[in-house]
Design an enzyme around this catalytic site. Structure first.
Site, mmCIF file in Angstrom:
data_model
loop_
_atom_site.group_PDB
_atom_site.id
_atom_site.type_symbol
_atom_site.label_atom_id
_atom_site.label_comp_id
_atom_site.label_asym_id
_atom_site.label_seq_id
_atom_site.Cartn_x
_atom_site.Cartn_y
_atom_site.Cartn_z
ATOM 1 C CE1 TYR A 56 -3.144 62.086 82.983
ATOM 2 C CE2 TYR A 56 -1.132 63.054 83.862
ATOM 3 C CZ TYR A 56 -1.802 62.405 82.844
ATOM 4 O OH TYR A 56 -1.153 62.071 81.681
ATOM 5 N NE ARG A 59 -7.086 64.220 80.704
ATOM 6 C CZ ARG A 59 -6.562 63.109 80.186
ATOM 7 N NH1 ARG A 59 -5.302 62.818 80.415
ATOM 8 N NH2 ARG A 59 -7.285 62.305 79.458
ATOM 9 C CD GLN A 89 -5.664 54.515 71.405
ATOM 10 O OE1 GLN A 89 -4.658 55.182 71.197
ATOM 11 N NE2 GLN A 89 -6.617 54.387 70.502
ATOM 12 C CG ASN A 90 -11.028 56.845 75.459
ATOM 13 O OD1 ASN A 90 -10.081 57.266 74.799
ATOM 14 N ND2 ASN A 90 -12.259 56.797 75.011
ATOM 15 C CB VAL A 91 -7.406 57.617 81.225
ATOM 16 C CG1 VAL A 91 -6.134 57.025 80.611
ATOM 17 C CG2 VAL A 91 -7.531 59.088 80.815
ATOM 18 C CG HIS A 107 -3.000 54.631 76.656
ATOM 19 N ND1 HIS A 107 -3.306 55.429 75.573
ATOM 20 C CD2 HIS A 107 -2.063 53.745 76.211
ATOM 21 C CE1 HIS A 107 -2.583 55.027 74.529
ATOM 22 N NE2 HIS A 107 -1.843 54.009 74.879
ATOM 23 N N GLY A 173 -13.044 56.790 67.159
ATOM 24 C CA GLY A 173 -12.583 57.956 67.902
ATOM 25 C C GLY A 173 -11.112 57.978 68.219
ATOM 26 C CB THR A 174 -8.268 56.135 68.161
ATOM 27 O OG1 THR A 174 -6.835 56.237 68.151
ATOM 28 C CG2 THR A 174 -8.692 54.896 67.389
ATOM 29 C CB SER A 175 -5.550 60.310 65.503
ATOM 30 O OG SER A 175 -4.684 60.042 66.595
#
Ligand code: OAD
Length: 229
Positions: A56, A59, A89-91, A107, A173-175
């Site tokens: 992390y 990242r 959902q992005n951090v 998230h 941009g999300t599956s």
């Protein structure tokens, strides 16, 4: 003058891909090269916290250096004319850094650490690393303020409320493979206009128009349409 729309953007890692940050499941995605069980779970943290912190820290440093792209900026600009909430959902903090003022991080956020007691004391890190031995004011080891697999999603209810009140929903941009976040796409009212942007999608959710392509190309077009029409 047209009434303000209630626009909700549900975003995932693909919206930050063109800022140079990796996605998770595409070729070269993070979970193609790393085992999420070791790095993004309470078990991994108990087993080898130093590995988790290193992952992390890397990242966080990359996210801090990255710049928002045209998709983040187009979403932020919609706030001038409409009520916009980004449920991400992005951090990373690229939506905020592009100017979005209402961002719900399902998230968690790389820019924060938290203590490991039930108090969940938060500490702002920006781009700085966490080391083993770094403690929060209640004396517990700091960990990334990230929701790991198997952990509750504290902002889920807030995200649901926004989606259920949306007049326009843009999924980008999300599956849509990770639950419960993916379930939000199913909660929009029937009359809500629903668009989904991705390079690839296993399944287009019901009622959505699929715009296949890059976020930086598709999102500004959709934003222009929603800004005016
Ligand atoms: P995925 O890697 O599962 O999906 C990325 C999606 O973005 C795919 O549909 C791609 O086609 C699309 N994509 C890639 N590049 C794009 C671009 N330039 N423009 C538009 N679309 C693009 O990532 P997520 O759905 O974000 O959770 O993953 C969801 C969650 O799984 C993450 O929040 C993370 C991960 O485990 C945690 O770590 C808790």
């Amino acid at each position: 003058m047209s009434a303000r729309k209630s626009i909700v953007v549900l975003s995932g890692s693909g919206v930050s891909a063109e800022s140079g940050l990796p996605t998770f499941r595409d070729a070269n995605g993070l979970w193609r090269n790393h085992d999420w069980r070791e790095l993004a779970s309470p078990e991994g943290w108990r087993k080898h916290p130093e590995l988790v912190l290193e992952f992390y820290n890397e990242r966080r440093a990359a996210a801090w250096k990255a710049e928002p792209n045209g998709a983040h900026r187009a979403i932020a600009a919609l706030e001038e004319m409409h009520n916009v909430v980004v449920v991400t959902q992005n951090v990373d903090a690229l939506h905020e850094r592009a100017g979005s003022t209402r961002v719900v991080h399902l998230h968690g956020e790389l820019a924060y650490a938290r203590g490991t007691s039930a108090k969940r004391h938060r500490v702002r890190l920006d781009g700085n690393p966490i080391a083993l031995g770094d403690l929060c004011p209640d004396g517990t080891q700091l960990r990334p303020d990230i929701v790991w697999f198997g952990e509750p999603v504290p902002k889920l209810e807030e995200g649901m409320q926004h989606v259920m009140a949306a007049s326009h929903l843009l999924v980008v941009g999300t599956s849509l493979l990770v639950y419960p976040a993916a379930s939000l796409a199913e909660l929009a009212p029937e009359a809500c206009e629903k668009m989904v942007v991705a390079l690839e999608l296993e399944r287009v959710p019901e009622g959505f128009t699929f715009r296949q392509g890059k976020a930086t190309e598709q999102v500004p077009e959709i934003a222009r349409k929603w800004a005016s029409g």
